[in-house]
Design a protein around this motif. Sequence first.
Motif, PDB file in Angstrom:
ATOM      1  N   TRP A  27      -4.916  -0.837  -1.298  1.00 48.66           N
ATOM      2  CA  TRP A  27      -3.248  -0.943  -1.312  1.00 48.66           C
ATOM      3  C   TRP A  27      -2.900  -1.834  -0.519  1.00 48.66           C
ATOM      4  CZ3 TRP A  27      -0.394   0.430  -5.123  1.00 48.66           C
ATOM      5  CH2 TRP A  27      -0.782   1.621  -5.893  1.00 48.66           C
ATOM      6  N   GLU A  28      -3.469  -2.073   0.839  1.00 49.35           N
ATOM      7  CA  GLU A  28      -3.167  -3.312   1.878  1.00 49.35           C
ATOM      8  C   GLU A  28      -3.252  -4.466   1.231  1.00 49.35           C
ATOM      9  OE1 GLU A  28      -4.147  -4.592   6.356  1.00 49.35           O
ATOM     10  OE2 GLU A  28      -5.069  -3.039   5.382  1.00 49.35           O
ATOM     11  N   GLN A  29      -4.684  -4.763   0.624  1.00 45.37           N
ATOM     12  CA  GLN A  29      -5.009  -6.056   0.148  1.00 45.37           C
ATOM     13  C   GLN A  29      -4.068  -6.340  -1.062  1.00 45.37           C
ATOM     14  OE1 GLN A  29      -8.976  -6.407  -1.051  1.00 45.37           O
ATOM     15  NE2 GLN A  29      -8.535  -8.530  -1.928  1.00 45.37           N
ATOM     16  N   TYR A  30      -3.931  -5.457  -1.826  1.00 42.38           N
ATOM     17  CA  TYR A  30      -3.387  -5.509  -2.956  1.00 42.38           C
ATOM     18  C   TYR A  30      -1.653  -6.023  -2.707  1.00 42.38           C
ATOM     19  CZ  TYR A  30      -0.595  -4.323  -7.251  1.00 42.38           C
ATOM     20  OH  TYR A  30       0.463  -4.355  -8.582  1.00 42.38           O
ATOM     21  N   HIS A  31      -0.996  -5.291  -1.965  1.00 43.38           N
ATOM     22  CA  HIS A  31       0.532  -5.633  -1.797  1.00 43.38           C
ATOM     23  C   HIS A  31       0.550  -6.846  -0.792  1.00 43.38           C
ATOM     24  CE1 HIS A  31       2.279  -2.119  -3.283  1.00 43.38           C
ATOM     25  NE2 HIS A  31       1.482  -1.169  -2.446  1.00 43.38           N
ATOM     26  N   ARG A  32      -0.526  -7.029   0.068  1.00 42.82           N
ATOM     27  CA  ARG A  32      -0.505  -8.534   0.845  1.00 42.82           C
ATOM     28  C   ARG A  32      -0.443  -9.651  -0.398  1.00 42.82           C
ATOM     29  NH1 ARG A  32      -4.824  -7.783   3.582  1.00 42.82           N
ATOM     30  NH2 ARG A  32      -6.022  -9.299   2.278  1.00 42.82           N
ATOM     31  N   ASN A  33      -1.577  -9.648  -1.147  1.00 40.27           N
ATOM     32  CA  ASN A  33      -1.739 -10.651  -2.141  1.00 40.27           C
ATOM     33  C   ASN A  33      -0.372 -10.892  -2.915  1.00 40.27           C
ATOM     34  OD1 ASN A  33      -4.258 -11.279  -1.136  1.00 40.27           O
ATOM     35  ND2 ASN A  33      -5.251 -10.324  -2.378  1.00 40.27           N
ATOM     36  N   LEU A  34      -0.070  -9.655  -3.556  1.00 40.86           N
ATOM     37  CA  LEU A  34       0.698  -9.657  -4.489  1.00 40.86           C
ATOM     38  C   LEU A  34       2.420 -10.355  -3.779  1.00 40.86           C
ATOM     39  CD1 LEU A  34       2.157  -9.076  -7.133  1.00 40.86           C
ATOM     40  CD2 LEU A  34       2.655  -6.585  -6.353  1.00 40.86           C
ATOM     41  N   ARG A  35       2.588 -10.036  -2.487  1.00 43.42           N
ATOM     42  CA  ARG A  35       3.554 -10.486  -2.093  1.00 43.42           C
ATOM     43  C   ARG A  35       3.626 -11.988  -1.812  1.00 43.42           C
ATOM     44  NH1 ARG A  35       3.772  -6.970   1.423  1.00 43.42           N
ATOM     45  NH2 ARG A  35       2.732  -8.117   3.226  1.00 43.42           N
ATOM     46  N   GLU A  36       2.451 -12.229  -1.178  1.00 43.32           N
ATOM     47  CA  GLU A  36       2.315 -13.773  -0.927  1.00 43.32           C
ATOM     48  C   GLU A  36       2.179 -14.609  -2.142  1.00 43.32           C
ATOM     49  OE1 GLU A  36      -1.267 -16.940   0.640  1.00 43.32           O
ATOM     50  OE2 GLU A  36      -1.435 -14.586   1.105  1.00 43.32           O
ATOM     51  N   PHE A  37       1.456 -14.467  -3.245  1.00 41.95           N
ATOM     52  CA  PHE A  37       1.224 -15.125  -4.523  1.00 41.95           C
ATOM     53  C   PHE A  37       2.728 -15.364  -5.318  1.00 41.95           C
ATOM     54  CE2 PHE A  37      -3.296 -13.971  -4.282  1.00 41.95           C
ATOM     55  CZ  PHE A  37      -3.502 -15.196  -3.165  1.00 41.95           C
ATOM     56  N   ALA A  38       3.186 -14.011  -5.231  1.00 42.63           N
ATOM     57  CA  ALA A  38       4.453 -14.122  -6.019  1.00 42.63           C
ATOM     58  C   ALA A  38       5.464 -14.808  -5.554  1.00 42.63           C
ATOM     59  CB  ALA A  38       4.981 -12.212  -6.009  1.00 42.63           C
ATOM     60  N   GLU A  39       5.615 -14.683  -4.064  1.00 37.28           N
ATOM     61  CA  GLU A  39       6.569 -15.819  -3.549  1.00 37.28           C
ATOM     62  C   GLU A  39       6.075 -17.333  -3.772  1.00 37.28           C
ATOM     63  OE1 GLU A  39       7.985 -16.871   1.373  1.00 37.28           O
ATOM     64  OE2 GLU A  39       6.692 -15.130   0.797  1.00 37.28           O
ATOM     65  N   VAL A  40       4.890 -17.614  -3.756  1.00 39.57           N
ATOM     66  CA  VAL A  40       4.554 -18.958  -3.649  1.00 39.57           C
ATOM     67  C   VAL A  40       4.628 -19.543  -5.175  1.00 39.57           C
ATOM     68  CG1 VAL A  40       2.743 -20.757  -3.459  1.00 39.57           C
ATOM     69  CG2 VAL A  40       2.768 -18.930  -1.664  1.00 39.57           C
ATOM     70  N   LEU A  41       4.481 -18.678  -6.133  1.00 39.84           N
ATOM     71  CA  LEU A  41       4.521 -18.827  -7.500  1.00 39.84           C
ATOM     72  C   LEU A  41       5.930 -18.755  -8.166  1.00 39.84           C
ATOM     73  CD1 LEU A  41       1.197 -17.545  -8.792  1.00 39.84           C
ATOM     74  CD2 LEU A  41       1.743 -19.804  -9.005  1.00 39.84           C
ATOM     75  N   GLU A  42       6.667 -18.164  -7.238  1.00 39.62           N
ATOM     76  CA  GLU A  42       8.246 -17.794  -7.539  1.00 39.62           C
ATOM     77  C   GLU A  42       8.440 -17.011  -8.803  1.00 39.62           C
ATOM     78  OE1 GLU A  42      10.673 -21.493  -7.854  1.00 39.62           O
ATOM     79  OE2 GLU A  42       9.383 -22.482  -6.190  1.00 39.62           O
ATOM     80  N   VAL A  43       7.569 -15.788  -8.758  1.00 40.26           N
ATOM     81  CA  VAL A  43       7.634 -14.906  -9.841  1.00 40.26           C
ATOM     82  C   VAL A  43       8.031 -13.386  -9.517  1.00 40.26           C
ATOM     83  CG1 VAL A  43       5.744 -15.960 -11.209  1.00 40.26           C
ATOM     84  CG2 VAL A  43       5.195 -14.207  -9.404  1.00 40.26           C
ATOM     85  N   GLU A  44       8.584 -13.338  -8.069  1.00 34.70           N
ATOM     86  CA  GLU A  44       9.070 -11.912  -7.777  1.00 34.70           C
ATOM     87  C   GLU A  44      10.094 -11.344  -8.564  1.00 34.70           C
ATOM     88  OE1 GLU A  44       9.430 -14.783  -6.207  1.00 34.70           O
ATOM     89  OE2 GLU A  44       9.451 -14.573  -3.863  1.00 34.70           O
ATOM     90  N   HIS A  45      10.978 -12.062  -9.154  1.00 33.69           N
ATOM     91  CA  HIS A  45      11.924 -11.569 -10.134  1.00 33.69           C
ATOM     92  C   HIS A  45      11.366 -11.375 -11.568  1.00 33.69           C
ATOM     93  CE1 HIS A  45      11.955 -15.825 -11.005  1.00 33.69           C
ATOM     94  NE2 HIS A  45      12.341 -15.675 -12.141  1.00 33.69           N
ATOM     95  N   LEU A  46      10.092 -11.535 -11.802  1.00 32.01           N
ATOM     96  CA  LEU A  46       9.642 -11.249 -12.959  1.00 32.01           C
ATOM     97  C   LEU A  46       8.627  -9.968 -13.436  1.00 32.01           C
ATOM     98  CD1 LEU A  46       8.361 -14.961 -13.896  1.00 32.01           C
ATOM     99  CD2 LEU A  46      10.523 -13.762 -14.315  1.00 32.01           C
TER     100      LEU A  46
END
Length: 349
Positions: free
Chosen positions: A130-149
Motif C-alpha cells: 500500500w505504501e509503494q502503491y500510494h507513493r507511486n500513484l500520487r507522484e506519477f498522477a501529479e507529473v502526468l496531470e491525471v489526478e482529476h481523471l
Amino acid sequence: MSLIEVKHLRKTFETDVRRTGRFATIRSLIKPEKREMVAVEDISFSIEKGESVAYLGPNGAGKSTTIKMLTGILEPSGGSIEVAGLIPHKSRKMSSYQIGVVFGQRSQLLFDLPVKDSYDLLRYMYSISWEQYHRNLREFAEVLEVEHLLNRPVRTLSLGQRMRCEILASLLHEPDILFLDEPTIGLDVVAKERIRAFIEKINREKGVTLLLTTHDMHDIERLCHRTMIIDKGRLIYDGSLQHIRDHYATERQIKATFEDTKLAEAAASLFIGFNVHTLVEERMLKISYDQHHIDTSTLLKHLLEHTQPRDLTMQDENIDALISRIYREGISGSPQEPQHELEGVVVSS
C-alpha cells in the motif's frame, strides 16, 4: 551482463494457403498447403540498464512482433532472449514484475470502470504494498496531470488522457524496463509533449530502461540516444541518430529568392545539365542535390556568378525524410524491393 540480450532471434508464422478451383475444399482437407511467413529473421542486440533505444521500421517490418517476444507474449521460433536474466516466454509471471508495457492501440485499463479501479486491480496483481502503491500513484498522477481523471470511467477519457493513464498503470510496480509501442500515436501536440517529458524524466531520474517503437521522429529525437532500424524482419542499423545524419543525410537543398518569377526561372535554366533537381515556386528557386555527386560550393559559385538573389538559404535533409529514404532505399543507399508486410515461402505438409 546486459539487461536485455537477444541472439539470432527468429519468428515465423504458418498460415493456410487458400486454394481455388473444383474440389478445392476437399483437396485442402486431404493435403493442406501451408505458407511460412517470416516476421523476424536473425536479429541480435543487447541493451544496457538505463539506455533509451528507438526501434524503427516500416509497417510490417517486425517491430511489434519483436516487442511481443521480449515481453513473453510470443514464443520465438529460433534464437534466444533474456530480459532481466529471465527467458520471457518461459517465465512470464516473474518477467512481468520486471517490465512495463504500453501498446498505443491497446488498453490495459478496464473500459467501463473508473481509472483508479484498474490501478487497484494492478496493485493486487503485482503484490504492490500500500505504501509503494500510494507513493507511486500520487507522484506519477501529479507529473502526468491525471489526478482529476482517477475517478472517471476509462470510456469517457480522450485518447491523450487515456495514454497518460496507461503509462501510469505500466509503472505502478516500478519496472526496470518499459516497452513503448507507439505511445503517442494519434495524439495532439500538447498530449505528446506531456508524455515525452514524463518518459524522459523517468529514464533520467529513475534509470528506467526504454525500448520505444514509433513513427514519430520527434519522439526519437527527444527521448532516444540509440536507434535500431529493422526492415523485412532483419536488423539493418544499430547506432546513434547523429551517425545516420552524418553518414546518410546526403541530400541538401539550396533556396534562392529573386525579384520576380522570370528571374527565378532564368536561374533554374543555368543548371540544365547539372546533376540536380530544380523547382521554381513563385519567386523562389529550389535546387535539390546529392552531396556525394556534386559539391555545394560548385553550385553556389555557379549561381552567384550569373545571378543576384535577394536571399539565399541552405537546408539539410530532415530526419523524417531521411528515415523514409532509408526504408525505401536501404541503409547502404542501394534500392530495395518495395516493403511487404511479411516475407513468405510456400511449404507443403
